[in-house]
Design an enzyme around this catalytic site. Sequence first.
Site, PDB file in Angstrom:
ATOM      1  N   ASP A  97     -10.261   3.310  -3.274  1.00  0.00           N
ATOM      2  CA  ASP A  97     -10.930   2.111  -2.761  1.00  0.00           C
ATOM      3  C   ASP A  97     -12.354   1.953  -3.276  1.00  0.00           C
ATOM      4  O   ASP A  97     -13.121   2.915  -3.355  1.00  0.00           O
ATOM      5  CB  ASP A  97     -10.988   2.157  -1.228  1.00  0.00           C
ATOM      6  CG  ASP A  97      -9.625   1.947  -0.612  1.00  0.00           C
ATOM      7  OD1 ASP A  97      -8.621   1.897  -1.355  1.00  0.00           O
ATOM      8  OD2 ASP A  97      -9.569   1.834   0.626  1.00  0.00           O
TER       9      ASP A  97
ATOM     10  N   ASP B 189       0.827  -1.204   0.000  1.00  0.00           N
ATOM     11  CA  ASP B 189       0.000   0.000   0.000  1.00  0.00           C
ATOM     12  C   ASP B 189       0.868   1.263   0.000  1.00  0.00           C
ATOM     13  O   ASP B 189       2.094   1.204   0.040  1.00  0.00           O
ATOM     14  CB  ASP B 189      -0.920  -0.052   1.228  1.00  0.00           C
ATOM     15  CG  ASP B 189      -2.282   0.566   0.983  1.00  0.00           C
ATOM     16  OD1 ASP B 189      -2.427   1.361   0.050  1.00  0.00           O
ATOM     17  OD2 ASP B 189      -3.211   0.257   1.764  1.00  0.00           O
TER      18      ASP B 189
HETATM   19  C1  GLA Z   1      -5.980   1.304   1.636  1.00  0.00           C
HETATM   20  C2  GLA Z   1      -6.153   0.271   0.525  1.00  0.00           C
HETATM   21  C3  GLA Z   1      -7.272  -0.675   0.920  1.00  0.00           C
HETATM   22  C4  GLA Z   1      -6.952  -1.349   2.242  1.00  0.00           C
HETATM   23  C5  GLA Z   1      -6.699  -0.318   3.318  1.00  0.00           C
HETATM   24  C6  GLA Z   1      -6.161  -0.934   4.599  1.00  0.00           C
HETATM   25  O1  GLA Z   1      -7.099   2.140   1.735  1.00  0.00           O
HETATM   26  O2  GLA Z   1      -6.415   0.887  -0.704  1.00  0.00           O
HETATM   27  O3  GLA Z   1      -7.494  -1.635  -0.100  1.00  0.00           O
HETATM   28  O4  GLA Z   1      -5.812  -2.162   2.065  1.00  0.00           O
HETATM   29  O5  GLA Z   1      -5.747   0.666   2.883  1.00  0.00           O
HETATM   30  O6  GLA Z   1      -5.890   0.002   5.594  1.00  0.00           O
END
Ligand code: GLA
Length: 409
Positions: free
Chosen positions: A210, A151
């Site tokens: 997301d 990430d």
């Molecule tokens: C980010 C990623 C998500 C998830 C969260 C976890 O937002 O894009 O897919 O992994 O972090 O904290």
Amino acid sequence: MILKKLMATFGGLALAASPALAQKFPDLAPTPPMGWNSWNHHGCNIDETLIRRTADAMVANGMRDAGYVYVNIDDCWQGERDRDGFIQADPVRFPSGMKALADYVHARGLKFGLYSDAGAKTCGGRPGSRGHEYQDALQYARWGVDYLKYDWCNTGAGPDQRNPREAYATMRDALYRAGRPVVFSICEWGDNKPWEWAQNVGHLWRTTGDITNCWSCQVSHGSWSSLGVLEILDKQVALRKAAGPGHWNDPDMMEVGNLPSLSENRSHFALWAMLAAPLIAGTDIVGMKPEIAKILTNPRIVAIDQDALGIQGFPWFKTPEVEIWARPLSGDRWAVAILNRTSTARSHAIDWKAEPLADDHSQRSANLGGRTMRIVDAWTGAVRGDTAAELKVTLAPRDTAIFILEPSS
Ligand code: GLA
């Protein structure tokens, strides 16, 4: 062998300067990866019991045999680093440790994935990998990790922002030198156009922020927004040329099972298959309803997603209400999906003779020259005639019909 010996002697550091070894593991994702990830449904509320139960359920409900092999733990599995700097699992939620959990998953014919972050902290505030890349990769290899989602939280801003190409290449190299094949999932939300530079860095890259469990929405969280299924779908259109065997656009983990209606769940799944998207389920597998398992394990739609050519589909015909997506498949076949974006039932007819089904990018065409193709309903397997006649479909609100066109002789 020599590499392993050097690794044992120098912990990988001696090799870090050798650019000849800078590569990702080849052949790990000839088709889009399939599995499950804890984040969309469980967030930080995870522990080893949940992971074991999920692995068991994926065997029992047929998901493993349908191809969903990765069991991926997202954020919040981490505890502290030990005094040598090696990351440890959260001792309360994962008291048996990650090696034991990976062994449990592997014993069921599944593979094991973890999550980390290129910043000093993850999005959930746990220790990230910045400055510990080689050590973390070594630890993952010891535990038996097969997949890493990496990430982009807490990587700085403005001139202090980490360089994404450098950051992802560093972790790629660290994984490679640790010696255990790991699928590398780049998650910087498409901010730095990874489709332009990550082909040799990761096996898949997120293309957007997301996903959230709504059909069409944009939900603001202050500095970032999460997106509904249609918003994410629309953003994939321009990126199709970047996808192919070994390097996939990732429109995010699925919300199939988390959307309110069966039609929405069906559409989401059919569309991700048209996109050659990684199929990472994001629902509660243990409590999943049979009708959701049936969607996720539909063998014809999984096969569309996993088609060997790896050509991402495209919108062939578009109105604000109805969209027809097309995707060339191996064996001189095509997949065609008809999406009803709206909340009312719609009918649509495809006159195959009026416009040839063709793809400029892959230089393929289906019914040119008046050729007739047999039409198979991918949801049911039933034959629906051939392309000599119009194909008439009635679509429930937010539903998607999906067909395979195949040579009729
Ligand atoms: C980010 C990623 C998500 C998830 C969260 C976890 O937002 O894009 O897919 O992994 O972090 O904290």
